[in-house]
Design a protein around this motif. Structure first.
Motif, PDB file in Angstrom:
ATOM      1  N   PRO A 123      -9.838  -3.427  13.028  1.00 58.70           N
ATOM      2  CA  PRO A 123      -9.604  -1.934  12.904  1.00 58.70           C
ATOM      3  C   PRO A 123      -8.740  -1.688  11.655  1.00 58.70           C
ATOM      4  O   PRO A 123      -7.982  -2.340  11.383  1.00 58.70           O
ATOM      5  N   PRO A 124      -8.863  -0.335  11.469  1.00 54.97           N
ATOM      6  CA  PRO A 124      -8.267   0.028  10.283  1.00 54.97           C
ATOM      7  C   PRO A 124      -6.341   0.003  10.448  1.00 54.97           C
ATOM      8  O   PRO A 124      -5.913  -0.656   9.571  1.00 54.97           O
ATOM      9  N   GLN A 125      -5.814   0.258  11.611  1.00 55.16           N
ATOM     10  CA  GLN A 125      -4.380   0.002  12.028  1.00 55.16           C
ATOM     11  C   GLN A 125      -3.963  -1.456  11.773  1.00 55.16           C
ATOM     12  O   GLN A 125      -3.020  -1.776  11.136  1.00 55.16           O
ATOM     13  N   VAL A 126      -4.572  -2.359  12.339  1.00 59.50           N
ATOM     14  CA  VAL A 126      -4.126  -3.832  12.361  1.00 59.50           C
ATOM     15  C   VAL A 126      -4.451  -4.036  10.680  1.00 59.50           C
ATOM     16  O   VAL A 126      -3.541  -4.885  10.178  1.00 59.50           O
ATOM     17  N   PHE A 127      -5.341  -3.700   9.959  1.00 55.27           N
ATOM     18  CA  PHE A 127      -5.778  -3.864   8.483  1.00 55.27           C
ATOM     19  C   PHE A 127      -4.514  -3.619   7.649  1.00 55.27           C
ATOM     20  O   PHE A 127      -3.971  -4.096   6.773  1.00 55.27           O
ATOM     21  N   MET A 128      -3.921  -2.133   8.120  1.00 56.84           N
ATOM     22  CA  MET A 128      -2.749  -1.629   7.383  1.00 56.84           C
ATOM     23  C   MET A 128      -1.614  -2.424   7.745  1.00 56.84           C
ATOM     24  O   MET A 128      -0.748  -2.873   6.901  1.00 56.84           O
ATOM     25  N   ASP A 129      -1.182  -2.946   8.796  1.00 56.81           N
ATOM     26  CA  ASP A 129      -0.324  -3.746   9.304  1.00 56.81           C
ATOM     27  C   ASP A 129      -0.094  -4.960   8.279  1.00 56.81           C
ATOM     28  O   ASP A 129       1.095  -5.670   8.049  1.00 56.81           O
ATOM     29  N   GLU A 130      -1.486  -5.598   8.074  1.00 55.02           N
ATOM     30  CA  GLU A 130      -1.533  -6.904   7.479  1.00 55.02           C
ATOM     31  C   GLU A 130      -1.143  -6.562   5.843  1.00 55.02           C
ATOM     32  O   GLU A 130      -0.147  -7.215   5.342  1.00 55.02           O
ATOM     33  N   ALA A 131      -1.510  -5.225   5.520  1.00 57.02           N
ATOM     34  CA  ALA A 131      -1.138  -4.930   4.177  1.00 57.02           C
ATOM     35  C   ALA A 131       0.314  -4.723   3.996  1.00 57.02           C
ATOM     36  O   ALA A 131       0.821  -5.091   2.747  1.00 57.02           O
ATOM     37  N   ASP A 132       1.090  -4.043   4.943  1.00 60.25           N
ATOM     38  CA  ASP A 132       2.472  -3.999   5.069  1.00 60.25           C
ATOM     39  C   ASP A 132       3.324  -5.252   5.132  1.00 60.25           C
ATOM     40  O   ASP A 132       4.098  -5.651   4.342  1.00 60.25           O
ATOM     41  N   PHE A 133       2.684  -6.216   5.935  1.00 61.49           N
ATOM     42  CA  PHE A 133       3.102  -7.509   5.897  1.00 61.49           C
ATOM     43  C   PHE A 133       3.087  -8.538   4.498  1.00 61.49           C
ATOM     44  O   PHE A 133       3.970  -8.930   3.914  1.00 61.49           O
ATOM     45  N   ALA A 134       2.003  -8.149   3.992  1.00 61.16           N
ATOM     46  CA  ALA A 134       1.738  -8.604   2.534  1.00 61.16           C
ATOM     47  C   ALA A 134       3.005  -8.023   1.390  1.00 61.16           C
ATOM     48  O   ALA A 134       3.336  -8.644   0.681  1.00 61.16           O
ATOM     49  N   ALA A 135       3.072  -6.613   1.549  1.00 57.12           N
ATOM     50  CA  ALA A 135       3.893  -6.047   0.593  1.00 57.12           C
ATOM     51  C   ALA A 135       5.385  -6.553   0.978  1.00 57.12           C
ATOM     52  O   ALA A 135       6.130  -6.511  -0.098  1.00 57.12           O
ATOM     53  N   LYS A 136       5.629  -6.567   2.171  1.00 54.42           N
ATOM     54  CA  LYS A 136       6.997  -7.019   2.420  1.00 54.42           C
ATOM     55  C   LYS A 136       7.226  -8.510   1.942  1.00 54.42           C
ATOM     56  O   LYS A 136       8.442  -8.838   1.399  1.00 54.42           O
ATOM     57  N   ARG A 137       6.184  -9.311   1.988  1.00 56.70           N
ATOM     58  CA  ARG A 137       6.392 -10.711   1.463  1.00 56.70           C
ATOM     59  C   ARG A 137       6.696 -10.660  -0.256  1.00 56.70           C
ATOM     60  O   ARG A 137       7.587 -11.400  -0.799  1.00 56.70           O
ATOM     61  N   ALA A 138       5.945  -9.779  -0.660  1.00 59.36           N
ATOM     62  CA  ALA A 138       6.325  -9.632  -2.324  1.00 59.36           C
ATOM     63  C   ALA A 138       7.538  -9.079  -2.370  1.00 59.36           C
ATOM     64  O   ALA A 138       7.991  -9.664  -3.544  1.00 59.36           O
ATOM     65  N   LYS A 139       8.211  -8.156  -1.781  1.00 58.16           N
ATOM     66  CA  LYS A 139       9.548  -7.712  -2.212  1.00 58.16           C
ATOM     67  C   LYS A 139      10.637  -8.936  -1.754  1.00 58.16           C
ATOM     68  O   LYS A 139      11.756  -8.922  -2.323  1.00 58.16           O
ATOM     69  N   GLU A 140      10.258  -9.736  -0.765  1.00 58.12           N
ATOM     70  CA  GLU A 140      11.012 -10.920  -0.462  1.00 58.12           C
ATOM     71  C   GLU A 140      11.113 -12.057  -1.498  1.00 58.12           C
ATOM     72  O   GLU A 140      12.023 -12.654  -1.622  1.00 58.12           O
ATOM     73  N   ASN A 141      10.016 -12.020  -2.385  1.00 61.46           N
ATOM     74  CA  ASN A 141       9.826 -12.950  -3.438  1.00 61.46           C
ATOM     75  C   ASN A 141      10.585 -12.660  -4.870  1.00 61.46           C
ATOM     76  O   ASN A 141      10.695 -11.787  -5.316  1.00 61.46           O
TER      77      ASN A 141
END
Length: 141
Positions: A123-141
């Motif tokens: 569903p949309p909210q879960v999908f957006m949470d996954e996007a946030d996780f990816a964005a967070k990983r990008a900032k950590e690298n």
């Protein structure tokens, strides 16, 4: 005043209903072109590897990708690339990122490193949470 409020509300709701994710299609650009664009813009790539015959892929298009909140977030944060896994470009993407099921979603850093990978419907909210996780990983690298 009531007419003006009603009109403004109607326009706002229509605009929200028409919000859609903007995808670069696999037949329009290659993955290599998308990678070069992401590097130049310093922007994360979101890749949707799908098939035209895939029921879950169609569900995501009709439900999650059509959600105004998802469209706003993804259009703002990512270069969205949609590629049919059964085409020649899609087969190159499938081989490059070892995709063996549909739908598969891959978040790729501007330098080309895979940040996050998910499969299936959500569903949309879960999908957006996954996007946030990816964005967070990008900032950590």
């Amino acid at each position: 005043m009531k007419k003006l409020t009603f009109t403004l509300l109607s326009v706002l709701l229509c605009n929200m209903a028409n919000a859609q994710m903007k995808f670069v299609q696999g037949q329009d650009k290659t993955m290599q072109q998308i990678l070069a664009e992401a590097k130049a813009k310093k922007q994360i790539i979101f890749v949707d590897v799908y098939a035209t015959w895939c029921g879950p892929c169609k569900w995501m298009d009709a439900n999650t990708f059509a959600d105004a909140r998802v469209a706003e977030k993804f259009n703002k944060q990512f270069i969205n690339y949609k590629v049919d896994g059964d085409t020649s470009e899609g087969q190159l993407v499938r081989n490059l990122y070892k995709v063996d099921s549909y739908p598969t979603y891959i978040f790729i850093a501007p330098e080309g490193k895979v940040l996050h990978r998910i499969e299936g419907i959500m569903p949309p909210q879960v999908f957006m949470d996954e996007a946030d996780f990816a964005a967070k990983r990008a900032k950590e690298n």
